[in-house]
Structure formats: structure tokens, C-alpha cells
Scaffold this active site. Structure first.
Site, PDB file in Angstrom:
ATOM      1  N   LEU A 157       0.832  -1.205   0.000  1.00 11.84           N
ATOM      2  CA  LEU A 157       0.000   0.000   0.000  1.00 11.84           C
ATOM      3  C   LEU A 157       0.867   1.256   0.000  1.00 11.84           C
ATOM      4  CD1 LEU A 157      -2.779   1.407   0.256  1.00 11.84           C
ATOM      5  CD2 LEU A 157      -2.565   1.156   2.743  1.00 11.84           C
ATOM      6  N   GLY A 161       5.783   8.562  -1.693  1.00 12.97           N
ATOM      7  CA  GLY A 161       5.137   9.862  -1.485  1.00 12.97           C
ATOM      8  C   GLY A 161       3.782   9.790  -0.826  1.00 12.97           C
ATOM      9  N   ILE A 189       8.107  -2.312   2.244  1.00 12.73           N
ATOM     10  CA  ILE A 189       7.279  -3.506   2.125  1.00 12.73           C
ATOM     11  C   ILE A 189       7.928  -4.691   2.848  1.00 12.73           C
ATOM     12  CG2 ILE A 189       6.140  -5.092   0.544  1.00 12.73           C
ATOM     13  CD1 ILE A 189       5.108  -2.118   0.552  1.00 12.73           C
ATOM     14  N   GLY A 272      -8.047  -4.979  10.892  1.00 11.12           N
ATOM     15  CA  GLY A 272      -7.546  -6.184  11.547  1.00 11.12           C
ATOM     16  C   GLY A 272      -6.055  -6.102  11.813  1.00 11.12           C
ATOM     17  N   GLY A 273      -5.315  -5.488  10.870  1.00 10.73           N
ATOM     18  CA  GLY A 273      -3.880  -5.334  11.044  1.00 10.73           C
ATOM     19  C   GLY A 273      -3.544  -4.523  12.279  1.00 10.73           C
ATOM     20  N   ARG A 299      19.398  -7.868  41.159  1.00  7.31           N
ATOM     21  CA  ARG A 299      20.393  -6.800  41.046  1.00  7.31           C
ATOM     22  C   ARG A 299      20.464  -6.006  42.355  1.00  7.31           C
ATOM     23  NH1 ARG A 299      25.044  -4.706  39.170  1.00  7.31           N
ATOM     24  NH2 ARG A 299      24.878  -2.539  38.474  1.00  7.31           N
ATOM     25  N   GLU A 395       0.810   0.417   9.999  1.00  3.15           N
ATOM     26  CA  GLU A 395      -0.634   0.134  10.020  1.00  3.15           C
ATOM     27  C   GLU A 395      -1.441   1.409  10.302  1.00  3.15           C
ATOM     28  OE1 GLU A 395      -0.845  -2.472   8.679  1.00  3.15           O
ATOM     29  OE2 GLU A 395      -0.408  -4.281   9.797  1.00  3.15           O
ATOM     30  N   ASN A 398       0.131   6.615  14.697  1.00  2.00           N
ATOM     31  CA  ASN A 398      -0.748   6.912  15.816  1.00  2.00           C
ATOM     32  C   ASN A 398      -1.361   8.302  15.721  1.00  2.00           C
ATOM     33  OD1 ASN A 398      -0.271   4.375  16.703  1.00  2.00           O
ATOM     34  ND2 ASN A 398       0.689   4.941  18.644  1.00  2.00           N
TER      35      ASN A 398
END
Length: 412
Positions: A157, A161, A189, A272-273, A299, A395, A398
Site C-alpha cells: 500500500l 510519497g 514492504i 484487523g492489522g 540486582r 498500520e 498513531n
């Protein structure tokens, strides 16, 4: 046990199911237990995914990262468990599970290797798009080999640019007889150059989203080529390249859906992704909380173990709270998407925004708790930080998630 057509996973469950108390001793902490609220069936395939992550992925994730190894054979092993087409229909080789089931599986797998699991989520998305929007011929031609991961897939997709503004993509597909001739290029990709099948969004009509169509382009098609392998901060176990089309002739029979339907297909895939990638962030955050907890308990500084510091106790508590809140949001959105609810798009965006931001903060805090050790590649926490940083970008960034959520509110 009925398993909705997924015989391979059912057989594996019979082999792997054992003493749940033994599983609990492997590091599951009650207040952040990812199995809380799940059905017995979901707990069973979650255990299979955790086991696979622990045995087949975690021991090798550092090597895959350092040497940039694409672990195809490991992913094919995962596909034998039904993880190559989790929400693809069983008649073409899929597992036929729900979006919530998928989220549970990807969260568990990501505790073993985020980068590899994230690629598997893309493979699943591509197979689902063909399964859902393709013809019967396309479904039966492509989906079985994608679900078995005999063949790999890439989602094309983004362009040099047009990233967030996907509707402005410029790759063209001109109809010439019984073929479309593609010209243009795609950027960033995952699987580019190594994948066998490319699900490509291209412009068959005018400007804007209604001019976009979806094509399946097979590796080896004349006119299809690839850029150099990108050097990345994280996600190093999966190759990333530009995908280039130069007078690349693709049969009309490879068009998925109708002309002009491509943007809608792309966006439905991305809903869904977004759940999938948020789920991968959950797995990384869960693993990092356990790594931080274990480090604090051994630690010593100023004569005391770090776990005795109330400040660090509070930070650990905040990390656990953020994880559980994120998981609830992701699973709520997964249910909404499965039910095709009106609010699903906004909820998927909320879940992706919240979970990827919060889980990155969790992993980053876990690194900070390790001090200088956290910055060393001998310590796993730094790889989780590097691998999930990109989840706030891909995807849909944000920032775009915020736009989608605001638009949903203002249009009501």
C-alpha cells in the site's frame, strides 16, 4: 473437542496439553495473566502459542536479529499449528478462528520474537483479504499455500510519497485487453523480494480512494523488481524492500474484487492489522515486565536488591496496570471487529493507539530498570524496545489513529 475445522491445531493440542500448574511456573503472574477471561478452548491454543514461542522462537530471536535471518522454516512450523491463516476460512486451509482468538495467539507468539510474529500477522492479513474479497478461483489458488506458508505474501500500500495519505497513491494499473499494466513503486514492504505473492493497491481510475483497485502480483512476473534490502532499527528478522513495477502486466483475473474497491479492501485489512500489531505489542510488554521483575529481584545497588526500592515497585505496578488496560482495549476492539459493529473502526484505532504507545513505554521503562545492562545486546529487553517502536508508525501512524477517532466523534 470440536475445533471448527482446524485439525492440525487440534492434534497439536492433544500432544501439548499438560499440567497447567507447570505452565504457571514458567512465569505467568496472576495479576497480568493473559489467560484470564478466556474460554477453555482459547486457553488451550494460547498455551500452544506460548510453548511454540518459548521453544522455537525465543532461543533464536537474538541471532535472527543480529544476522538479519528471515526464519521461514520456523514460520512454516508455526503454520503447521494453524497459525498461517488463523482467521481464514477452513475450506481453503485456514483455521477459521475469530479476531479475538487471533489476538490471543499473536500476543503469545510475540513473547518469543516480535519481528517474526509481526510478519506472520501480515501474512495472515494478506491471506484474509484474498479469502474475503477474492473470487472462489482466487481463494482456492492462493489461500492454501499462504495458510501453510509454503508461499509468503506482502501487503503493498505505502509509497514513497504516500504513507498516511494512502488515498493519494500513484501506482497505476492501465487496462490493456485481458491484463493490467502496472507502473510505480511501493515503499517499506515487509517481505519484499522474498515473498511470492504481492497484494497491491493501485490506481485504475481517477484520483482519490474510488480510483483504487486491488491486484495480486506473483513473484517472477516480468516488470516486477525490488530495491535494496533496508537496514532497520528493529524488525530485522524480516526483509524490507521497495517493490517496483515497470510495465508489469498482470492478468485481469488477478484483480481482487471490482475496480474501485481496492481502498475499501485495504482499509478493512488494516482494521484487523491494527489489532494484530497491537497484540504483538502486548506480547513484548508482557515479556519485558517479567524481565524487569526478575532483574529487580537479583540486582543489588547500595547494598540492597532493587526490588526493595518503593520507587521501582511503583513503576513496576504502573507497567503492569498499563499492560492489563491495553490488553482489555485490544480484546474489546477485536470483538467489535468480529461482530462488524458500527464502532469497530474507531475502537480498532483506539486500541492500536493506546496499546502501541503504552506497551512501548512499558518496554522502555523495563530497559531503564536494567540500567546500562539494558543497553547491551546480551540482554533481551533492548530488542523488544527496538522491535515495537515501529508499531507506533505502521498500520497507520498513531497520529492518524487520533484523526480517525476524532472524526468518529465529530460525525456522530
Amino acid at each position: 473437542m470440536a475445533w471448527r475445522g482446524c485439525s492440525r491445531l487440534q492434534l497439536q493440542l492433544r500432544r501439548c496439553l499438560g499440567d497447567r500448574q507447570a505452565w504457571g511456573r514458567r512465569g505467568i503472574v496472576s495479576c497480568i495473566d493473559p489467560s484470564v477471561g478466556l474460554t477453555e478452548e482459547q486457553k488451550e491454543f494460547q498455551k500452544v502459542a506460548f510453548d511454540f514461542a518459548a521453544k522455537e522462537m525465543a532461543p533464536y530471536m537474538a541471532e535472527w536479529d543480529e544476522k538479519e535471518i528471515f526464519p521461514v522454516e520456523t514460520m512454516r512450523k508455526a503454520s503447521q499449528l494453524g497459525f498461517g491463516g488463523i482467521y481464514v476460512q477452513p475450506d481453503v486451509g485456514g483455521s477459521g478462528l475469530s479476531r479475538l482468538d487471533t489476538s490471543i495467539i499473536f500476543e503469545a507468539l510475540s513473547t518469543g520474537c516480535v519481528s517474526t510474529t509481526a510478519y506472520m500477522s501480515i501474512q495472515n492479513m494478506c491471506a484474509w483479504m484474498i479469502d474475503t474479497f477474492g473470487s472462489q478461483e482466487q481463494r482456492h489458488k492462493y489461500c492454501p499455500s499462504l495458510c501453510s506458508m509454503e508461499k509468503l505474501a506482502s501487503y503493498c500500500l505505502t509509497e514513497p510519497g504516500s504513507g498516511s495519505d494512502a488515498a493519494s497513491l500513484l501506482t497505476t494499473a492501465k487496462r490493456k485487453g485481458d491484463a493490467y499494466v502496472l507502473n510505480g513503486s511501493k515503499a517499506f514492504i515487509s517481505g519484499g523480494g522474498d515473498a511470492d505473492v504481492y497484494v497491491v493497491m493501485c490506481r485504475t481510475g481517477g484520483s482519490g480512494p474510488k480510483g483504487i483497485s486491488c491486484m495480486v502480483v506473483e513473484k517472477g512476473t516480468p516488470g516486477l523488481s525490488f530495491g535494496k534490502k533496508e537496514k532497520k532499527m528493529g524488525w530485522c528478522s524480516q526483509p524490507t524492500r521497495a517493490v517496483i513495477f515497470e510495465d508489469c502486466a498482470v492478468p485481469v483475473a488477478n484483480r481482487v474484487g471490482e475496480e474501485g474497491q481496492g481502498f475499501n479492501i485495504a482499509m478493512k485489512g488494516l482494521n484487523g492489522g491494527r489489532i494484530n500489531i497491537a497484540s504483538c505489542s502486548l506480547g513484548a510488554a508482557h515479556a519485558c515486565i517479567l524481565l524487569a521483575r526478575d532483574h529487580l529481584k537479583v540486582r543489588k545497588q547500595f547494598g540492597e536488591i532493587l526490588a526493595s526500592s518503593q520507587y521501582l515497585q511503583f513503576r513496576l505496578a504502573e507497567m503492569a496496570t498499563r499492560l492489563v488496560a491495553s490488553r482489555l482495549m485490544v480484546r474489546n476492539a477485536a470483538r467489535a471487529l468480529q461482530e462488524n459493529r458500527e464502532d469497530a473502526v474507531a475502537l480498532c484505532s483506539m486500541a492500536k493507539l493506546f496499546a502501541t504507545d503504552e506497551c512501548f513505554a512499558i518496554c522502555n521503562q523495563a530497559l531503564q530498570m536494567h540500567g546500562g545492562y539494558g543497553y547491551l545486546k546480551d540482554y533481551t529487553v533492548q530488542q523488544f524496545v527496538r522491535d515495537i517502536r515501529v508499531h507506533q508508525i505502521l498500520e497507520g501512524t498513531n497520529e492518524v489513529m487520533r484523526m480517525i477517532i476524532a472524526r468518529s466523534l465529530l460525525q456522530a
